[in-house]
Scaffold this motif. Structure first.
Motif, PDB file in Angstrom:
ATOM      1  N   TYR A 136     -67.997  -4.091  54.630  1.00  0.00           N
ATOM      2  CA  TYR A 136     -67.827  -3.811  56.041  1.00  0.00           C
ATOM      3  C   TYR A 136     -66.341  -3.399  55.940  1.00  0.00           C
ATOM      4  O   TYR A 136     -65.228  -3.769  55.182  1.00  0.00           O
ATOM      5  N   GLU A 137     -66.244  -2.176  56.469  1.00  0.00           N
ATOM      6  CA  GLU A 137     -64.861  -1.303  56.652  1.00  0.00           C
ATOM      7  C   GLU A 137     -64.634  -1.172  57.996  1.00  0.00           C
ATOM      8  O   GLU A 137     -65.336  -0.792  59.045  1.00  0.00           O
ATOM      9  N   ILE A 138     -63.345  -1.629  58.536  1.00  0.00           N
ATOM     10  CA  ILE A 138     -62.757  -1.159  59.866  1.00  0.00           C
ATOM     11  C   ILE A 138     -61.567  -0.372  59.602  1.00  0.00           C
ATOM     12  O   ILE A 138     -60.553  -0.431  58.863  1.00  0.00           O
ATOM     13  N   GLN A 139     -61.482   0.703  60.271  1.00  0.00           N
ATOM     14  CA  GLN A 139     -60.468   1.646  60.394  1.00  0.00           C
ATOM     15  C   GLN A 139     -59.823   1.544  61.629  1.00  0.00           C
ATOM     16  O   GLN A 139     -60.584   2.230  62.734  1.00  0.00           O
ATOM     17  N   THR A 140     -58.350   1.117  61.670  1.00  0.00           N
ATOM     18  CA  THR A 140     -57.898   1.257  63.220  1.00  0.00           C
ATOM     19  C   THR A 140     -56.779   2.684  62.973  1.00  0.00           C
ATOM     20  O   THR A 140     -56.973   3.168  62.010  1.00  0.00           O
TER      21      THR A 140
END
Length: 405
Positions: free
Chosen positions: A91-95
């Motif tokens: 899982y990847e989150i880019q803010t």
């Protein structure tokens, strides 16, 4: 030796995932919450807070049962699907400022009990029991514990390879984040990843101490029933270098009877004070503190008084409590004293200035954020950080993944 397992996740269908997932319930103002519930029928907020308008008029037992029923409605309506077999996820989150990638998996209650999964925060028993009852009544959890592990080049390379594949999800959110999810269902990959974690001697909880404690309590109460799912809890495992640690800053409503000049004089016993006037000053390194008082910013440089301080005494949040908050401002209980409130360090210093200038608060303190080595050292020595010492990212989206019990 750390144990992780794949699990049969329940998750939104790909066409609805952007509508279903939401931030933590507590992150929404009343107006935002009402708007989302009114205009988005797919929001997971409908599940975790059913009958919103009447929420203050029903018992917790009825509310938890309402959560269970609404979740079942979402499943019956085809909003959620269940994996056919146990899987892992990348899982990847880019803010706007950071990117985080980790592994969603089940982690072991036995590892938690045996201190292979280590803690650095204390828990409130009533909150642990409340969430345990929530888990029991609803039969699911959608908030993984954030767990960190030492950087591992082999795992990093493996994750990088998996991210080259087409993601299961690829969507954006209204707070300008991008989310991608890859399913790991190949048996060779699953076994390889488990073997890698078996070689990791210790894991560290970064965020989610109450959730893990509640999972342990639920396991202990119902282990005789033989439910294998209770032996594990859902976690988001992320390398140490991937997490972002912010401080929690403090604002206090009064000076505990001190005049401003007297208060500054008292601070000089333990700090070198420099008046920064209107400069929006924040600490630049450990043992430095910012203060906003009476329209001015101050830099406070701690006078190291002990050549061999303990790990806890060396912590900036503990120093502020021991030298200022407790002896001068009379704050004993950092959790429950109504005279103190906390502002996450990712918010601008202007937030603190505005709140104090409005008159409800009199003084604010800015801290330098802790690093992962401090957190690990405390956990390794079974020591507990003061409450609200760290604000840690990433934050997992509610409703993205469901671990059914």
């Amino acid at each position: 030796m750390s144990k992780i397992i794949p699990f049969k996740a329940v998750r939104p269908t790909a066409d609805k995932v952007g509508l279903v997932t939401c931030r933590n319930y507590d992150d929404y103002s009343s107006a935002e919450l009402a708007a989302w519930l009114s205009f988005n029928p797919y929001s997971f907020l409908h599940v975790i807070h059913p009958a919103y308008v009447h929420s203050q008029k029903i018992t917790l037992d009825k509310r938890f049962k309402g959560v269970a029923h609404k979740y079942q409605d979402f499943k019956n309506d085809g909003v959620f699907v269940e994996e056919e077999k146990p899987v892992f996820f990348v899982y990847e989150i880019q803010t706007k400022t950071n990117s985080f990638t980790g592994i969603v998996a089940g982690t072991s209650i036995d590892d938690y009990k045996n201190n292979i999964i280590k803690k650095h925060e204390d828990t409130l028993q009533y909150r642990v029991e409340l969430f345990k009852d929530y888990l029991y009544q609803t039969g699911f959890n959608t908030e993984p514990v954030l767990i960190t592990y030492p950087d591992n080049s082999l795992i990093n390379q493996w994750i990088a390879e998996k991210k080259k594949n087409v993601p299961l999800y690829n969507y954006a959110t209204t707070n300008k984040e991008k989310h991608q999810l890859w399913k790991i269902d190949n048996e060779e990959d699953i076994q390889w990843l488990q073997q890698q974690f078996e070689q990791i001697p210790e894991l560290y909880i970064a965020d989610g101490h109450h959730r893990s404690a509640s999972a342990e309590l639920l396991h202990d109460e119902f282990k005789a029933e033989g439910n294998e799912k209770l032996n594990y809890f859902m976690s988001f495992l992320i390398a140490e270098s991937e997490i972002k640690i912010y401080e929690f800053n403090r604002i206090i409503r009064d000076l505990n009877g001190f005049e401003i000049n007297d208060f500054l004089a008292q601070l000089e016993e333990h700090f070198i004070i420099k008046n920064k006037e209107q400069e929006l000053w924040k600490p630049q390194s450990k043992f430095e503190f910012g203060m906003y008082l009476d329209g001015n910013f101050y830099a406070l440089f701690y006078k190291l008084e002990n050549n061999n301080p303990s790990i806890l005494e060396n912590l900036d949040a503990q120093i502020l409590y021991d030298k200022v908050l407790h002896p001068l401002l009379g704050i004993e209980d950092l959790r429950n004293d109504e005279r103190i409130e906390y502002i996450p360090g990712k918010q601008s210093v202007l937030t603190i200035k505005e709140l104090i200038d409005e008159g409800e608060f009199e003084v604010g303190f800015m801290l330098y954020p802790s690093d992962i080595s401090e957190i690990k050292a405390l956990a390794d020595n079974n020591l507990i950080m003061p409450p609200k010492s760290t604000y840690i990212e990433p934050k997992f989206r509610s409703g993205l993944m469901v671990y059914e019990l």
